[in-house]
Design a protein around this motif. Structure first.
Motif, PDB file in Angstrom:
ATOM      1  N   MET A   1       0.847  -1.197   0.000  1.00  0.00           N
ATOM      2  CA  MET A   1       0.000   0.000   0.000  1.00  0.00           C
ATOM      3  C   MET A   1       0.882   1.247   0.000  1.00  0.00           C
ATOM      4  SD  MET A   1      -3.308   0.563  -0.041  1.00  0.00           S
ATOM      5  CE  MET A   1      -3.999  -0.866   0.758  1.00  0.00           C
ATOM      6  N   LEU A   2       0.541   2.203  -0.809  1.00  0.00           N
ATOM      7  CA  LEU A   2       1.267   3.463  -0.907  1.00  0.00           C
ATOM      8  C   LEU A   2       0.336   4.581  -0.450  1.00  0.00           C
ATOM      9  CD1 LEU A   2       3.944   4.808  -2.014  1.00  0.00           C
ATOM     10  CD2 LEU A   2       2.629   5.251  -4.106  1.00  0.00           C
ATOM     11  N   ARG A   3       0.697   5.268   0.621  1.00  0.00           N
ATOM     12  CA  ARG A   3      -0.122   6.380   1.141  1.00  0.00           C
ATOM     13  C   ARG A   3       0.491   7.699   0.692  1.00  0.00           C
ATOM     14  NH1 ARG A   3      -2.340   5.782   6.999  1.00  0.00           N
ATOM     15  NH2 ARG A   3      -3.720   4.455   5.731  1.00  0.00           N
ATOM     16  N   VAL A   4      -0.307   8.484  -0.027  1.00  0.00           N
ATOM     17  CA  VAL A   4       0.165   9.723  -0.648  1.00  0.00           C
ATOM     18  C   VAL A   4      -0.732  10.869  -0.206  1.00  0.00           C
ATOM     19  CG1 VAL A   4       0.629  10.899  -2.837  1.00  0.00           C
ATOM     20  CG2 VAL A   4       1.007   8.428  -2.644  1.00  0.00           C
ATOM     21  N   ALA A   5      -0.130  11.985   0.178  1.00  0.00           N
ATOM     22  CA  ALA A   5      -0.889  13.151   0.637  1.00  0.00           C
ATOM     23  C   ALA A   5      -0.422  14.401  -0.075  1.00  0.00           C
ATOM     24  CB  ALA A   5      -0.744  13.333   2.151  1.00  0.00           C
ATOM     25  N   THR A   6      -1.326  15.366  -0.176  1.00  0.00           N
ATOM     26  CA  THR A   6      -0.959  16.704  -0.640  1.00  0.00           C
ATOM     27  C   THR A   6      -1.562  17.717   0.310  1.00  0.00           C
ATOM     28  OG1 THR A   6      -0.948  18.237  -2.517  1.00  0.00           O
ATOM     29  CG2 THR A   6      -2.934  16.910  -2.226  1.00  0.00           C
ATOM     30  N   LEU A   7      -0.800  18.797   0.572  1.00  0.00           N
ATOM     31  CA  LEU A   7      -1.251  19.827   1.508  1.00  0.00           C
ATOM     32  C   LEU A   7      -0.639  21.171   1.131  1.00  0.00           C
ATOM     33  CD1 LEU A   7      -2.450  20.939   4.186  1.00  0.00           C
ATOM     34  CD2 LEU A   7      -0.367  20.136   5.324  1.00  0.00           C
ATOM     35  N   ASN A   8      -1.498  22.171   0.935  1.00  0.00           N
ATOM     36  CA  ASN A   8      -1.014  23.551   0.904  1.00  0.00           C
ATOM     37  C   ASN A   8      -0.830  23.946   2.364  1.00  0.00           C
ATOM     38  OD1 ASN A   8      -0.938  26.411   1.127  1.00  0.00           O
ATOM     39  ND2 ASN A   8      -1.773  26.607  -0.927  1.00  0.00           N
ATOM     40  N   ILE A   9       0.433  24.027   2.772  1.00  0.00           N
ATOM     41  CA  ILE A   9       0.746  24.171   4.188  1.00  0.00           C
ATOM     42  C   ILE A   9       0.634  25.613   4.676  1.00  0.00           C
ATOM     43  CG2 ILE A   9       3.245  24.516   3.961  1.00  0.00           C
ATOM     44  CD1 ILE A   9       3.564  22.388   6.185  1.00  0.00           C
ATOM     45  N   ASN A  10       0.577  26.569   3.719  1.00  0.00           N
ATOM     46  CA  ASN A  10       0.376  27.988   4.047  1.00  0.00           C
ATOM     47  C   ASN A  10       1.395  28.485   5.079  1.00  0.00           C
ATOM     48  OD1 ASN A  10      -0.776  30.506   3.909  1.00  0.00           O
ATOM     49  ND2 ASN A  10      -2.589  30.006   5.099  1.00  0.00           N
ATOM     50  N   GLY A  11       2.659  28.154   4.818  1.00  0.00           N
ATOM     51  CA  GLY A  11       3.743  28.574   5.702  1.00  0.00           C
ATOM     52  C   GLY A  11       4.134  27.466   6.655  1.00  0.00           C
ATOM     53  N   ILE A  12       5.282  26.842   6.430  1.00  0.00           N
ATOM     54  CA  ILE A  12       5.641  25.682   7.247  1.00  0.00           C
ATOM     55  C   ILE A  12       5.923  26.060   8.693  1.00  0.00           C
ATOM     56  CG2 ILE A  12       8.126  25.734   6.714  1.00  0.00           C
ATOM     57  CD1 ILE A  12       7.893  22.601   6.569  1.00  0.00           C
TER      58      ILE A  12
ATOM     59  N   GLN B   1       2.721  22.600  -0.721  1.00  0.00           N
ATOM     60  CA  GLN B   1       2.716  23.855  -1.461  1.00  0.00           C
ATOM     61  C   GLN B   1       2.694  25.018  -0.460  1.00  0.00           C
ATOM     62  OE1 GLN B   1      -0.299  21.737  -2.091  1.00  0.00           O
ATOM     63  NE2 GLN B   1       1.207  20.416  -3.092  1.00  0.00           N
ATOM     64  N   GLU B   2       3.130  26.177  -0.938  1.00  0.00           N
ATOM     65  CA  GLU B   2       3.242  27.378  -0.103  1.00  0.00           C
ATOM     66  C   GLU B   2       4.033  27.095   1.176  1.00  0.00           C
ATOM     67  OE1 GLU B   2       0.615  30.953  -0.305  1.00  0.00           O
ATOM     68  OE2 GLU B   2      -0.933  29.389  -0.255  1.00  0.00           O
ATOM     69  N   VAL B   3       5.188  26.465   1.010  1.00  0.00           N
ATOM     70  CA  VAL B   3       6.067  26.229   2.154  1.00  0.00           C
ATOM     71  C   VAL B   3       6.553  27.566   2.715  1.00  0.00           C
ATOM     72  CG1 VAL B   3       8.186  25.094   2.926  1.00  0.00           C
ATOM     73  CG2 VAL B   3       6.709  23.985   1.236  1.00  0.00           C
ATOM     74  N   ARG B   4       6.835  28.504   1.828  1.00  0.00           N
ATOM     75  CA  ARG B   4       7.102  29.904   2.187  1.00  0.00           C
ATOM     76  C   ARG B   4       8.143  30.059   3.285  1.00  0.00           C
ATOM     77  NH1 ARG B   4       1.115  31.925   3.045  1.00  0.00           N
ATOM     78  NH2 ARG B   4       2.111  32.516   4.981  1.00  0.00           N
ATOM     79  N   CYS B   5       9.327  29.510   3.024  1.00  0.00           N
ATOM     80  CA  CYS B   5      10.371  29.588   4.042  1.00  0.00           C
ATOM     81  C   CYS B   5      11.740  29.497   3.386  1.00  0.00           C
ATOM     82  CB  CYS B   5      10.199  28.446   5.048  1.00  0.00           C
ATOM     83  SG  CYS B   5      11.280  28.561   6.496  1.00  0.00           S
TER      84      CYS B   5
ATOM     85  N   GLU C   1      11.852  23.135  -3.424  1.00  0.00           N
ATOM     86  CA  GLU C   1      12.145  24.239  -4.340  1.00  0.00           C
ATOM     87  C   GLU C   1      11.564  25.506  -3.726  1.00  0.00           C
ATOM     88  OE1 GLU C   1      12.645  26.784  -6.249  1.00  0.00           O
ATOM     89  OE2 GLU C   1      11.424  26.400  -8.020  1.00  0.00           O
ATOM     90  N   PRO C   2      12.402  26.321  -3.054  1.00  0.00           N
ATOM     91  CA  PRO C   2      11.871  27.473  -2.320  1.00  0.00           C
ATOM     92  C   PRO C   2      11.482  28.646  -3.196  1.00  0.00           C
ATOM     93  CG  PRO C   2      14.249  27.392  -2.111  1.00  0.00           C
ATOM     94  CD  PRO C   2      13.848  26.147  -2.856  1.00  0.00           C
ATOM     95  N   GLY C   3      11.984  28.674  -4.431  1.00  0.00           N
ATOM     96  CA  GLY C   3      11.730  29.838  -5.271  1.00  0.00           C
ATOM     97  C   GLY C   3      12.544  31.028  -4.824  1.00  0.00           C
ATOM     98  N   GLN C   4      12.366  32.123  -5.549  1.00  0.00           N
ATOM     99  CA  GLN C   4      13.153  33.328  -5.282  1.00  0.00           C
ATOM    100  C   GLN C   4      12.282  34.533  -4.960  1.00  0.00           C
ATOM    101  OE1 GLN C   4      15.982  33.907  -8.548  1.00  0.00           O
ATOM    102  NE2 GLN C   4      15.998  31.708  -8.933  1.00  0.00           N
ATOM    103  N   VAL C   5      11.024  34.288  -4.562  1.00  0.00           N
ATOM    104  CA  VAL C   5      10.118  35.370  -4.195  1.00  0.00           C
ATOM    105  C   VAL C   5       9.986  35.357  -2.684  1.00  0.00           C
ATOM    106  CG1 VAL C   5       7.846  36.398  -4.545  1.00  0.00           C
ATOM    107  CG2 VAL C   5       8.883  34.998  -6.360  1.00  0.00           C
ATOM    108  N   PRO C   6      10.588  36.299  -1.965  1.00  0.00           N
ATOM    109  CA  PRO C   6      10.603  36.243  -0.503  1.00  0.00           C
ATOM    110  C   PRO C   6       9.196  36.122   0.094  1.00  0.00           C
ATOM    111  CG  PRO C   6      12.095  37.951  -1.301  1.00  0.00           C
ATOM    112  CD  PRO C   6      11.311  37.475  -2.488  1.00  0.00           C
ATOM    113  N   GLY C   7       9.033  35.129   0.973  1.00  0.00           N
ATOM    114  CA  GLY C   7       7.781  34.972   1.683  1.00  0.00           C
ATOM    115  C   GLY C   7       6.643  34.399   0.874  1.00  0.00           C
ATOM    116  N   ARG C   8       6.923  33.911  -0.335  1.00  0.00           N
ATOM    117  CA  ARG C   8       5.855  33.426  -1.203  1.00  0.00           C
ATOM    118  C   ARG C   8       6.186  32.033  -1.743  1.00  0.00           C
ATOM    119  NH1 ARG C   8       3.165  37.733  -3.692  1.00  0.00           N
ATOM    120  NH2 ARG C   8       1.798  36.139  -4.607  1.00  0.00           N
ATOM    121  N   ASN C   9       5.145  31.283  -2.053  1.00  0.00           N
ATOM    122  CA  ASN C   9       5.247  30.049  -2.820  1.00  0.00           C
ATOM    123  C   ASN C   9       6.150  29.020  -2.132  1.00  0.00           C
ATOM    124  OD1 ASN C   9       3.703  31.630  -4.556  1.00  0.00           O
ATOM    125  ND2 ASN C   9       5.419  32.099  -5.884  1.00  0.00           N
ATOM    126  N   GLY C  10       6.883  28.248  -2.915  1.00  0.00           N
ATOM    127  CA  GLY C  10       7.716  27.174  -2.399  1.00  0.00           C
ATOM    128  C   GLY C  10       6.976  25.850  -2.400  1.00  0.00           C
TER     129      GLY C  10
END
Length: 309
Positions: free
Chosen positions: A1-12, A35-39, A57-66
């Protein structure tokens, strides 16, 4: 069994204070897309990703996305949109990133988003089911100019700029998704796209009481729903949660912090597992973890699917 989750964490960092680390340690997920790890890398909470391997992948937009993918098994390969990513095993504490290989050329129109931290994918060499897992955070967008009424908007009217930007992203990403799915197939792998798509597909995906009003809201505009309709198909990508729950409202995965939306379950279903048909057919359960020990981890909740692979 493979358990898979997705979560927009809205800031880790905020989500960890609410109990994300405990949820991760006790839920038994083999794969978690965030998504939206933002850190920034140097500010990640201690033990942010538990005992999982992490590709971030944190991206290069401070405080956004990731975006991130956490896995029990070490990834066999990592790809993103022309950006460096953090690849780290559970027993490592380094903060450096490594360049991602340029195996799938970017579709026209996506290069302008390559620095934003919106997409990452990994290959997993699972016995019997080699798999590519992608995590996506799609732009929220806005309203077209003709629907913008200042008295009804929380944000300043922009003449449709955010709407136009999202629509360009949708068109480009649809082309890129086809490339990524076909590339996975060429490597003999199943493919699953996990993430916050900021689009509710059907009437079942928004709260009944809000359905009429939602038709003139970003995320449920006719053209956004048409894009989603073109994205899913029994032969390409299957909406796994809807295939498990074909005739129910929801299960919703996002609720506004405002009012009593959460208590009334006046939510939207905008967080998805979109899987290739063979993988989708193995799904045996799909649930939304509305809270963890009575606490909301984010304005989104984890969408967890068990695949019998």
């Amino acid at each position: 069994m493979l358990r898979v989750a997705t979560l927009n964490i809205n800031g880790i960092r905020a989500s960890h204070r609410r109990g994300f680390g405990d949820w991760l340690a006790t839920r038994g997920c083999d794969v978690v897309a965030l998504q939206e790890v933002r850190c920034p890398l140097g500010a990640l909470p201690a033990g942010a990703f538990g005992d999982h391997h992490v590709v971030y992948e944190p991206g290069q937009v401070p405080g956004r996305n990731g975006v991130a993918v956490l896995t029990r098994e070490a990834p066999a390969a990592v790809r993103t949109w022309d950006a460096d990513v953090l690849v780290r095993a559970p027993d490592e504490d380094h903060l450096h990133t490594v360049p991602a290989p340029d195996e799938v050329p970017l579709a026209r129109g996506l290069s302008r988003h390559a620095h934003e931290g919106r997409y990452v994918e990994v290959d997993l060499d699972l016995p019997g089911t080699p798999l590519t897992v992608a995590s996506l955070y799609l732009p929220k967008g806005g309203l077209p100019a003709h629907l913008q009424v200042p008295a009804r908007m929380r944000e300043k009217p922009d003449g449709g700029a955010r709407y136009e930007r999202k629509m360009r992203f949708l068109a480009a990403f649809a082309r890129q998704l086809t490339r990524s799915r076909r590339a996975a197939a060429g490597r003999g792998r199943e493919f699953v796209l996990l993430g916050d798509l900021n689009v509710a597909h059907t009437r079942q995906d928004v709260a009944v009481a809000a359905w009429r009003r939602a038709q003139t809201s970003e995320g449920f505009l006719p053209e956004e729903r048409a894009w989603m309709e073109d994205l899913v198909s029994p032969r390409t990508l299957v909406d796994v949660v809807r295939s498990v729950h074909p005739d129910v409202a929801g299960p919703y995965s996002w609720w506004s912090w405002l009012g009593r939306a959460y208590e009334r379950d006046a939510g939207w279903r905008i967080d998805y597992h979109l899987a290739t048909p063979r993988l989708a057919r193995t799904a045996v359960s799909a649930v939304v973890d509305r809270d963890h020990r009575g606490v909301r981890l984010s304005d989104h909740s984890p969408v967890v699917v068990d695949y019998d692979v």
